[in-house]
Design a protein around this motif. Structure first.
Motif, PDB file in Angstrom:
ATOM      1  N   UNK A  37      13.453   9.490  -0.529  1.00 32.31           N
ATOM      2  CA  UNK A  37      14.809   9.450  -0.327  1.00 32.31           C
ATOM      3  C   UNK A  37      15.316   8.544   1.253  1.00 32.31           C
ATOM      4  N   UNK A  38      16.445   8.027   1.085  1.00 33.69           N
ATOM      5  CA  UNK A  38      16.753   7.141   2.143  1.00 33.69           C
ATOM      6  C   UNK A  38      16.869   8.082   3.400  1.00 33.69           C
ATOM      7  N   UNK A  39      16.803   9.252   3.349  1.00 37.80           N
ATOM      8  CA  UNK A  39      16.808  10.148   4.440  1.00 37.80           C
ATOM      9  C   UNK A  39      15.508  10.641   4.765  1.00 37.80           C
ATOM     10  N   UNK A  40      14.620  10.009   4.184  1.00 37.24           N
ATOM     11  CA  UNK A  40      13.202  10.352   4.496  1.00 37.24           C
ATOM     12  C   UNK A  40      12.603   9.893   6.102  1.00 37.24           C
ATOM     13  N   UNK A  41      11.933  10.602   6.692  1.00 38.69           N
ATOM     14  CA  UNK A  41      11.694  10.439   8.076  1.00 38.69           C
ATOM     15  C   UNK A  41      11.074   9.033   8.219  1.00 38.69           C
ATOM     16  N   UNK A  42      10.030   8.766   7.197  1.00 40.30           N
ATOM     17  CA  UNK A  42       9.285   7.627   7.291  1.00 40.30           C
ATOM     18  C   UNK A  42      10.204   6.333   7.078  1.00 40.30           C
ATOM     19  N   UNK A  43      11.212   6.469   6.188  1.00 40.69           N
ATOM     20  CA  UNK A  43      12.258   5.142   6.134  1.00 40.69           C
ATOM     21  C   UNK A  43      12.888   5.165   7.271  1.00 40.69           C
ATOM     22  N   UNK A  44      13.616   6.281   7.735  1.00 41.76           N
ATOM     23  CA  UNK A  44      14.521   6.257   8.889  1.00 41.76           C
ATOM     24  C   UNK A  44      13.921   5.968  10.236  1.00 41.76           C
ATOM     25  N   UNK A  45      12.926   6.553  10.514  1.00 41.86           N
ATOM     26  CA  UNK A  45      12.027   6.198  11.724  1.00 41.86           C
ATOM     27  C   UNK A  45      10.770   5.993  11.941  1.00 41.86           C
ATOM     28  N   UNK A  46      10.012   5.732  10.757  1.00 41.90           N
ATOM     29  CA  UNK A  46       8.677   5.320  10.895  1.00 41.90           C
ATOM     30  C   UNK A  46       7.881   6.368  11.172  1.00 41.90           C
ATOM     31  N   UNK A  47       8.330   7.853  10.986  1.00 41.41           N
ATOM     32  CA  UNK A  47       7.873   9.111  11.494  1.00 41.41           C
ATOM     33  C   UNK A  47       6.814   9.442  10.329  1.00 41.41           C
ATOM     34  N   UNK A  48       5.523   9.003  10.357  1.00 41.69           N
ATOM     35  CA  UNK A  48       4.430   9.491   9.350  1.00 41.69           C
ATOM     36  C   UNK A  48       3.431   8.779   9.802  1.00 41.69           C
ATOM     37  N   UNK A  49       2.244   9.292   8.965  1.00 34.59           N
ATOM     38  CA  UNK A  49       0.772   8.877   9.347  1.00 34.59           C
ATOM     39  C   UNK A  49       0.320   8.269   7.926  1.00 34.59           C
ATOM     40  N   UNK A  50      -0.661   7.352   8.155  1.00 28.07           N
ATOM     41  CA  UNK A  50      -1.335   6.887   6.715  1.00 28.07           C
ATOM     42  C   UNK A  50      -2.841   6.684   6.763  1.00 28.07           C
ATOM     43  N   UNK A  51      -3.345   6.305   5.495  1.00 26.74           N
ATOM     44  CA  UNK A  51      -4.852   5.976   5.743  1.00 26.74           C
ATOM     45  C   UNK A  51      -4.914   4.932   4.759  1.00 26.74           C
ATOM     46  N   UNK A  52      -5.961   3.870   4.973  1.00 29.27           N
ATOM     47  CA  UNK A  52      -6.182   2.979   3.963  1.00 29.27           C
ATOM     48  C   UNK A  52      -7.852   3.383   3.447  1.00 29.27           C
ATOM     49  N   UNK A  53      -7.933   3.323   2.007  1.00 32.65           N
ATOM     50  CA  UNK A  53      -9.382   3.858   1.713  1.00 32.65           C
ATOM     51  C   UNK A  53      -9.663   3.183   0.399  1.00 32.65           C
ATOM     52  N   UNK A  54     -11.076   2.921   0.137  1.00 32.85           N
ATOM     53  CA  UNK A  54     -11.304   2.107  -1.057  1.00 32.85           C
ATOM     54  C   UNK A  54     -12.243   3.094  -2.059  1.00 32.85           C
ATOM     55  N   UNK A  55     -12.218   2.888  -3.112  1.00 33.53           N
ATOM     56  CA  UNK A  55     -12.808   3.737  -4.187  1.00 33.53           C
ATOM     57  C   UNK A  55     -14.038   2.649  -4.901  1.00 33.53           C
ATOM     58  N   UNK A  56     -14.979   3.127  -4.890  1.00 35.76           N
ATOM     59  CA  UNK A  56     -16.427   2.604  -5.489  1.00 35.76           C
ATOM     60  C   UNK A  56     -16.862   3.526  -6.041  1.00 35.76           C
ATOM     61  N   UNK A  57     -17.220   3.003  -7.336  1.00 36.65           N
ATOM     62  CA  UNK A  57     -18.018   3.871  -8.292  1.00 36.65           C
ATOM     63  C   UNK A  57     -17.567   5.399  -8.478  1.00 36.65           C
ATOM     64  N   UNK A  58     -16.262   5.471  -8.524  1.00 41.90           N
ATOM     65  CA  UNK A  58     -15.569   6.747  -8.636  1.00 41.90           C
ATOM     66  C   UNK A  58     -15.690   7.462  -7.308  1.00 41.90           C
ATOM     67  N   UNK A  59     -15.963   6.973  -6.354  1.00 40.13           N
ATOM     68  CA  UNK A  59     -15.938   7.843  -5.011  1.00 40.13           C
ATOM     69  C   UNK A  59     -15.444   7.306  -3.700  1.00 40.13           C
ATOM     70  N   UNK A  60     -14.703   7.712  -3.037  1.00 43.21           N
ATOM     71  CA  UNK A  60     -13.968   6.933  -1.898  1.00 43.21           C
ATOM     72  C   UNK A  60     -14.974   6.981  -0.713  1.00 43.21           C
ATOM     73  N   UNK A  61     -15.224   5.746  -0.368  1.00 43.85           N
ATOM     74  CA  UNK A  61     -16.186   5.475   0.702  1.00 43.85           C
ATOM     75  C   UNK A  61     -15.715   5.940   2.202  1.00 43.85           C
ATOM     76  N   UNK A  62     -16.629   6.590   2.748  1.00 46.03           N
ATOM     77  CA  UNK A  62     -16.539   7.426   4.096  1.00 46.03           C
ATOM     78  C   UNK A  62     -15.173   8.205   4.080  1.00 46.03           C
TER      79      UNK A  62
END
Length: 305
Positions: A37-62
């Motif tokens: 939604x355009x009313x979502x807190x992330x869109x309106x305010x940048x109010x949120x957290x995120x993670x970047x992860x990588x998948x190798x051999x079917x498993x998420x590293x660390x």
């Protein structure tokens, strides 16, 4: 070295990404139908957290380390994740399976405070629960990142103090880093090298930063930079393998005169730095960086075996 612009997140094109499925609050839909939604807190305010992860051999590293950071960040800003680690892992697994993904996959896991009843700041206006989105792409770092290296420019935008916006929070509010990136681009560089409030070298707008001097690996104190998972793995690998490593304050004087420099991040692992403010870093041989890259590859292989 080529002067063609590139970033630490450049990847080889993969046409499969045109038809990926994206997780949005429990539903997995084609990327063209993935909406919030355009009313979502992330869109309106940048109010949120995120993670970047990588998948190798079917498993998420660390995975555990990433979840440590994710849940700690959410707790800091009183953001209810709405599920535990097992729930997050299940959502990741479902999304990977829906896309037929097994390895060389990059994930952006995003959580916001959810949809607001009115388009204003107060957190109490988010009443429907959090919004969870998972984007996964087939993604391998472009070979040019290793052969050419990254060009950095020192930028006037600095990393903030913890009492303004703690740089350890991997938040959706990235304007500080976006401004730094724009300043670097205007200077003809690929990324911005950011200083801390005291003028010491800290990080780039997208990655953690290391230099190598006379066989020693230096990075910032960590007081004003992202609590990088890859950053910590590099520090640990150095300590475990007899490579002197120091978390310390140092200035551009030491950075300009470094024998090697590299960036760390979940996507690119360790990306060499070719120049800083137009000054070539080292002779291009980068033996310490190469050794650390080999050690890190072995660590990822062991973690995802």
């Amino acid at each position: 070295m080529s002067t063609e612009s590139h970033t630490t997140h450049d990847s080889d094109e993969d046409i499969r990404n045109r038809d990926i499925r994206i997780y949005v609050n429990g539903e997995i839909v084609h990327r063209d139908q993935a909406k919030v939604s355009v009313y979502d807190s992330g869109f309106l305010l940048g109010d949120g957290m995120w993670e970047g992860m990588r998948l190798y051999n079917g498993k998420w590293a660390f995975f555990e380390e990433h979840m440590d950071r994710f849940f700690a960040s959410c707790k800091t800003v009183a953001l209810d994740v709405g599920m535990d680690r097992a729930g997050i892992l299940d959502a990741l697994t479902r999304t990977a399976e829906a896309n037929g993904m097994h390895t060389d996959v990059h994930c952006r896991l995003m959580l916001t405070r959810g949809t607001k009843v009115k388009p204003f700041q107060h957190p109490s206006l988010s009443r429907s629960g959090p919004t969870l989105v998972i984007i996964m792409e087939h993604s391998k770092p472009a070979a040019s990142l290793q052969s050419q290296g990254i060009r950095l420019a020192t930028v006037p935008q600095v990393r903030g103090l913890p009492m303004s916006q703690d740089p350890k929070l991997n938040s959706h509010s990235k304007l500080n880093c976006v401004i730094a990136c724009l300043q670097a681009e205007e200077a003809g560089a690929d990324e911005g090298l950011m200083l801390d409030p005291h003028g010491f070298v800290n990080t780039t707008n997208a990655c953690n930063f290391f230099i190598v001097r006379r066989g020693e690996v230096w990075t910032s104190t960590g007081d004003y930079c992202m609590k990088g998972v890859t950053r910590q793995k590099v520090i640990d690998l150095c300590r475990d393998n007899g490579i002197p490593v120091f978390e310390k304050n140092y200035s551009l004087y030491e950075a300009y005169g470094a024998d090697e420099a590299f960036l760390t991040g979940t996507f690119g692992a360790q990306t060499p730095v070719a120049t800083i403010d137009g000054r070539q870093i080292g002779d291009g041989e980068r033996p310490v960086t190469r050794r650390i890259r080999a050690l890190y590859r072995d660590l990822v292989a062991a973690d995802t075996a």
